[in-house]
Write a protein that holds these residues in place. Structure first.
Motif, short mmCIF file in Angstrom:
data_model
loop_
_atom_site.label_atom_id
_atom_site.label_comp_id
_atom_site.label_asym_id
_atom_site.label_seq_id
_atom_site.Cartn_x
_atom_site.Cartn_y
_atom_site.Cartn_z
N ASP A 360 0.84 -1.19 0.00
CA ASP A 360 0.00 0.00 0.00
C ASP A 360 0.88 1.25 0.00
O ASP A 360 2.11 1.16 0.07
CB ASP A 360 -0.98 -0.01 1.18
N VAL A 361 0.25 2.42 -0.08
CA VAL A 361 1.02 3.66 -0.22
C VAL A 361 1.92 3.88 1.00
O VAL A 361 3.07 4.31 0.86
CB VAL A 361 0.07 4.85 -0.42
N ALA A 362 1.41 3.58 2.19
CA ALA A 362 2.25 3.73 3.38
C ALA A 362 3.49 2.84 3.27
O ALA A 362 4.61 3.26 3.60
CB ALA A 362 1.45 3.39 4.63
N ILE A 381 0.62 10.73 5.46
CA ILE A 381 -0.56 10.64 4.59
C ILE A 381 -1.73 11.38 5.22
O ILE A 381 -2.43 12.15 4.55
CB ILE A 381 -0.93 9.16 4.33
N ALA A 382 -1.93 11.16 6.51
CA ALA A 382 -3.06 11.79 7.20
C ALA A 382 -2.96 13.31 7.19
O ALA A 382 -3.98 14.03 7.14
CB ALA A 382 -3.14 11.28 8.64
N GLU A 383 -1.75 13.83 7.21
CA GLU A 383 -1.54 15.28 7.21
C GLU A 383 -1.51 15.87 5.80
O GLU A 383 -1.29 17.07 5.63
CB GLU A 383 -0.24 15.61 7.95
N GLY A 384 -1.71 15.03 4.78
CA GLY A 384 -1.77 15.53 3.41
C GLY A 384 -0.44 15.77 2.75
O GLY A 384 -0.37 16.52 1.77
N GLY A 385 0.61 15.13 3.26
CA GLY A 385 1.95 15.37 2.70
C GLY A 385 2.46 14.29 1.78
O GLY A 385 3.64 14.33 1.39
N ALA A 386 1.63 13.32 1.42
CA ALA A 386 2.08 12.21 0.58
C ALA A 386 1.47 12.31 -0.82
O ALA A 386 0.28 12.60 -0.97
CB ALA A 386 1.71 10.88 1.22
N TYR A 387 2.30 12.04 -1.83
CA TYR A 387 1.86 12.10 -3.22
C TYR A 387 2.35 10.87 -3.97
O TYR A 387 3.48 10.41 -3.76
CB TYR A 387 2.41 13.34 -3.92
N VAL A 388 1.50 10.35 -4.85
CA VAL A 388 1.89 9.30 -5.79
C VAL A 388 1.62 9.83 -7.19
O VAL A 388 0.48 10.20 -7.49
CB VAL A 388 1.12 7.99 -5.54
N ASN A 389 2.67 9.89 -7.99
CA ASN A 389 2.57 10.46 -9.35
C ASN A 389 1.93 11.85 -9.33
O ASN A 389 1.07 12.18 -10.16
CB ASN A 389 1.77 9.52 -10.27
N ASN A 390 2.31 12.63 -8.32
CA ASN A 390 1.87 14.01 -8.14
C ASN A 390 0.40 14.14 -7.73
O ASN A 390 -0.14 15.26 -7.71
CB ASN A 390 2.12 14.86 -9.41
N ARG A 415 7.17 13.27 -0.73
CA ARG A 415 6.78 13.67 0.62
C ARG A 415 6.98 15.18 0.73
O ARG A 415 8.10 15.67 0.61
CB ARG A 415 7.62 12.96 1.67
N GLY A 416 5.89 15.90 0.91
CA GLY A 416 5.98 17.35 0.96
C GLY A 416 6.33 17.93 -0.41
O GLY A 416 5.99 17.37 -1.45
N LYS A 417 7.03 19.05 -0.40
CA LYS A 417 7.33 19.74 -1.66
C LYS A 417 8.64 19.29 -2.30
O LYS A 417 8.78 19.33 -3.51
CB LYS A 417 7.39 21.26 -1.41
#
Length: 427
Positions: A360-362, A381-390, A415-417
Motif C-alpha cells: 500500500d502507499v504507506a 498521509i493523514a496530514e496531506g503530505g504524501a503524493y503518488v505520481n503528483n 513527501r511534501g514539496k
C-alpha cells in the motif's frame, strides 16, 4: 566556423579570455595577442584516453577550443593513442597501464565525443589527430637521439610532480612522458603549422617543455597558455556528484543527471562557471549575474548554464526532457510526457527502489526511504503530505494498482514539496 557575436580584433579575443579567467599562465600575453590578432592561427589541445569517455573536467579544454574556432582559428584536437598508453605522472603513485587495444577503443570513442563541439568544414576546419601516428613509427634509437638529447635532465627533475615522486619512485616510462608531449607540439608544428598549444594548468611544465623543444629544433616561434583547474568553493572535487564522476557519455551519465549537476552548482561558483563555459556575451553574463544576486532562490544562473551546456553536449531534445523532468517531479508538469529513460534516470538520481510487488502507499513510502517507519508514513498521509505520481493521497490505507504505473513499471513518490523517490516494479 566563426561567430560575429564573439569579440573581434587584435586585443579583443585575448582580453575576453582574460576576463573569463581562461588564461592562468602564458608564454607572453603580448605575443599571444599578436598571434590571435594577426589572422588565423592553428592551435592544438590534447586529450589522453584514460577512460572510455571524457568528463565535465575536460569541458574547459573542449569549450575553449570551440571558442577559439568561433573566433576564426583552426583547431587540432589530439587524442593521445601513444601518450594514453604511458600516462602523465601522478603525484600519488604509478599509473596502471591499459592495453593498446583498450586505449585504441577509447581513442575512437573520445574522437566521436569531440566531434559536436567543433566544425570540420570551412576555412578554419578542425582536424582530429592521433600522436600514435608519428610516435608509433619512431624507434628507440630515434627517440633517444632525435628527441631525448634536447632535454636537460636537471630541468626534468625540477618539475613539481617528478620531485614529489623521487622518494617513492618514478619509472623511466612516466619520467619520459614530458618528451612525448613535447614532441607532439614539434610534429604538429612541422606537419600542420601549429603555432599554439594550451591545456590545464597542471600541464604547464609539459607545455613549456614543448615550446622550448620546438625552439631547440630550430622551428617556431610558438606560443602557449594554460587554463585554470576548475574547483568548487566547498572543497569537493569539480566534476563529481554523489553518484560519481559526471561523464559526457549519456550511457555513463544520463542527460538528466548532467543537467542536474549544473542546476545544483553552488551560488559561490556559478558566476565563475558561466564565464568559463557559457558562450553568452560579457553583457549577457553580467546581466545574469545581477539578476541572480537579486533573486538567488530562483537559481537563474544555474538553470541558464545547465540548459546551455546540456544542449551543447546532449542536444535540444534531451535538454527539454531534463527540464520537463525536473519540473514534473515536483508537481509542476506532466509525468506522462517524460520518456521512460528520462524518468528512470531522474528517479535513479533521487533513489530508485525495485520491488517484486506493490504494497500500500504507506508501505511504498517506507520502502522508498522517504519515511523511517509505517507509523510515520501513515502520519504523513493523514496530514496531506504524501503524493503518488503528483496526486495527493488522503487515505492512510490507500493502495495503488498496475494502472497507476508510469510506462507500466514506475511510480513517483513525494513527501511534501521537495523530497521524492521512485519505485520500479520488477518483471
Amino acid at each position: 566556423m566563426t561567430d560575429s557575436n564573439l569579440p573581434q580584433g587584435r586585443d579583443s579575443l585575448t582580453d575576453d579570455l582574460l576576463w573569463r579567467g581562461l588564461i592562468q599562465d602564458s608564454t607572453g600575453l603580448d605575443e599571444l595577442r599578436d598571434l590571435l590578432g594577426a589572422g588565423q592561427a592553428t592551435f592544438y589541445v590534447g586529450f589522453d584516453p584514460t577512460a572510455p569517455s571524457l568528463h565535465v573536467g575536460h569541458l574547459m579544454q573542449v569549450l575553449t577550443a570551440r571558442r577559439l574556432q568561433l573566433a576564426g582559428h583552426r583547431p587540432l584536437l589530439l587524442v593521445g593513442g601513444a601518450t594514453g598508453q604511458i600516462g602523465d605522472p601522478k603525484e600519488s603513485a604509478e599509473r596502471t597501464f591499459n592495453s593498446p587495444d583498450v586505449v585504441a577503443g577509447w581513442v575512437e570513442r573520445i574522437r566521436e565525443q569531440l566531434s559536436p563541439f567543433v566544425t570540420y568544414t570551412g576555412e578554419n576546419a578542425a582536424q582530429l589527430v592521433n600522436n600514435l601516428d608519428w610516435t608509433g613509427e619512431m624507434s628507440v634509437v630515434e627517440f633517444l637521439r632525435d628527441v631525448g638529447k634536447h632535454f636537460p635532465v636537471n630541468k626534468m627533475l625540477a618539475r613539481e610532480v617528478v620531485r614529489a615522486r623521487l622518494e617513492t619512485g618514478i619509472s623511466f616510462t612516466e619520467f619520459s612522458y614530458q618528451l612525448l608531449q613535447a614532441n607532439d607540439f614539434f610534429e604538429l608544428h612541422r606537419r600542420h603549422g601549429c603555432q599554439l598549444q594550451y591545456g590545464g594548468s597542471d600541464q604547464w611544465g609539459n607545455i613549456t617543455a614543448g615550446v622550448d623543444y620546438v625552439r631547440r629544433r630550430g622551428a617556431g616561434p610558438v606560443q602557449a597558455f594554460t587554463t585554470p583547474l576548475v574547483t568548487k568553493s566547498d572543497g569537493t572535487k569539480f566534476g563529481k556528484s554523489e553518484s560519481g564522476a559526471i561523464w559526457l557519455d549519456p550511457q555513463m551519465t544520463s542527460p538528466y543527471a548532467f543537467y542536474q549537476f549544473w542546476v545544483n552548482a553552488d551560488d559561490r561558483d556559478v558566476s565563475r562557471y558561466l564565464r568559463y563555459f557559457s558562450f553568452r556575451s560579457r553583457e549577457e553574463l553580467e546581466e545574469l549575474e545581477k539578476a541572480t544576486a537579486e533573486r538567488p532562490q530562483a537559481r537563474l544562473a544555474q538553470r541558464a548554464l545547465a540548459e546551455e551546456l546540456t544542449t551543447l553536449v546532449h542536444g535540444e531534445r534531451e535538454t527539454a526532457q531534463a527540464v520537463a523532468a525536473s519540473q514534473a517531479l515536483f508537481g509542476r508538469g506532466s509525468l506522462d510526457e517524460l520518456a521512460p529513460e528520462t524518468l528512470r534516470a531522474a528517479l535513479t538520481e533521487a533513489g530508485l527502489v525495485r520491488l517484486d510487488e506493490l504494497p500500500d502507499v504507506a508501505g511504498l513510502l517506507k520502502e522508498s526511504g522517504l519515511v523511517p517507519s509505517m507509523k510515520e508514513a501513515r502520519r504523513v498521509i493523514a496530514e496531506g503530505g504524501a503524493y503518488v505520481n503528483n496526486t495527493r493521497i488522503s487515505e492512510v490505507d490507500a493502495t495503488v494498482s498496475a494502472d497507476d504505473l508510469l510506462h507500466g513499471r514506475y511510480l513517483v513518490l513525494r513527501r511534501g514539496k521537495r523530497s521524492f523517490a521512485g519505485v520500479e516494479l520488477r518483471g
